[in-house]
Design an enzyme around this catalytic site. Structure first.
Site, PDB file in Angstrom:
ATOM      1  N   TYR A 133      -6.183   1.215 -15.342  1.00 23.44           N
ATOM      2  CA  TYR A 133      -4.843   1.216 -14.753  1.00 23.44           C
ATOM      3  C   TYR A 133      -4.587  -0.081 -13.991  1.00 23.44           C
ATOM      4  O   TYR A 133      -3.546  -0.729 -14.170  1.00 23.44           O
ATOM      5  CB  TYR A 133      -4.681   2.422 -13.831  1.00 23.44           C
ATOM      6  CG  TYR A 133      -3.271   2.658 -13.355  1.00 23.44           C
ATOM      7  CD1 TYR A 133      -2.343   3.300 -14.168  1.00 23.44           C
ATOM      8  CD2 TYR A 133      -2.851   2.240 -12.100  1.00 23.44           C
ATOM      9  CE1 TYR A 133      -1.042   3.533 -13.750  1.00 23.44           C
ATOM     10  CE2 TYR A 133      -1.553   2.461 -11.657  1.00 23.44           C
ATOM     11  CZ  TYR A 133      -0.659   3.110 -12.494  1.00 23.44           C
ATOM     12  OH  TYR A 133       0.636   3.327 -12.073  1.00 23.44           O
ATOM     13  N   SER A 182       3.365  -1.280 -10.548  1.00 20.18           N
ATOM     14  CA  SER A 182       2.759  -0.384  -9.569  1.00 20.18           C
ATOM     15  C   SER A 182       2.288  -1.234  -8.413  1.00 20.18           C
ATOM     16  O   SER A 182       2.097  -2.454  -8.551  1.00 20.18           O
ATOM     17  CB  SER A 182       1.565   0.340 -10.199  1.00 20.18           C
ATOM     18  OG  SER A 182       0.743   0.943  -9.220  1.00 20.18           O
TER      19      SER A 182
END
Length: 251
Positions: A146, A133
């Protein structure tokens, strides 16, 4: 079709980014195993469309991962794409949610990789591609688990790349920014209501605020990049973290 005769497993691939990657690999001739949850009829339709088989393994369960990998057989291509998110201030972050995010986003990547590597070593060829990401390179508030998991995926990928550098097996990350998926699309009306914004304001001033191109990444673009990394000519590309984020992490 340059992936004819290759076998691939893509986790989290019954929708979104993972499905686009699975379709792109299948289009180049790979035999694909998809993984994930969803409507049984829809999954059956996907399998029929691209000639794939399906594993419903829960990637937060080591035993189910081991069963999935054994049933998939020796892999040429492993794409670790499955992931989840939880947004909360760190002092309020539910402990169980922390463990779930780390288990799916990071620990499952370790387990599938350790199980896939022996066959790839033996063949002298393999491609390990991990969906990280933009948050593997930068951070945002309220996303502690995350951010930590995706930074971890980046570091893990580099380590695997170094360990396998002389084997013909490569390991790379793909790091998307905001990708246009049904999940993102479904968040727009709620954000409009919560913030008193128009749809255009939500898209440009909230979702795409950090992407200089002001364009969502398309799932097909991620699929194309993953397939590109599987080319034989990419054999010397390893340990890299490929941004596909509209310039987000260039700033």
């Amino acid at each position: 079709m340059f992936l004819e005769g290759k076998r691939a497993l893509v986790t989290g691939s019954t929708s979104g980014i993972g499905l686009a990657i699975a379709k792109a690999l299948a289009a180049e001739g790979a035999s694909v195993v998809i993984n994930g949850f969803g409507d049984a009829d829809e999954i059956a339709g996907i399998c029929a469309e691209i000639g794939a088989t399906h594993s419903g393994a829960n990637l937060m369960d080591v035993g189910e991962i081991e069963t999935m990998m054994a049933e998939a057989g020796p892999l040429d291509i492993l794409v670790n794409n499955a992931g989840m998110q939880h947004v909360c201030p760190v002092e309020e972050f539910p402990v169980e949610k922390w463990h779930q995010v780390i288990a799916l986003n990071l620990t499952a990547v370790f387990h599938t990789t350790r199980l896939a590597v022996p066959a790839m070593r033996e063949k002298g060829w393999g491609r390990i591609i991990n969906t990280a990401s933009a948050h593997s390179k930068t951070a945002s508030p309220f996303k502690s688990a995350y951010n930590a998991s995706k930074h971890g995926v980046d570091g893990f990928t580099k380590t695997v790349a170094l360990e396998l550098a002389e084997t013909g097996v490569t390991a790379n990350c793909i790091s998307p920014g905001y990708v246009w998926t049904p999940l993102i699309e479904g968040q727009i009306p709620d954000t409009m209501k919560a913030r008193g914004l128009t749809e255009e304001q939500v898209i440009n001033d909230v979702l795409l605020a950090k992407q200089p191109t002001k364009k969502f990444v398309q799932v097909e673009e991620v699929g194309a990049l993953a397939t590109f990394l599987c080319r034989t000519e990419m054999g010397n590309v390893t340990g890299a973290n490929w941004s596909i984020d509209g310039g987000w992490t260039a700033e």
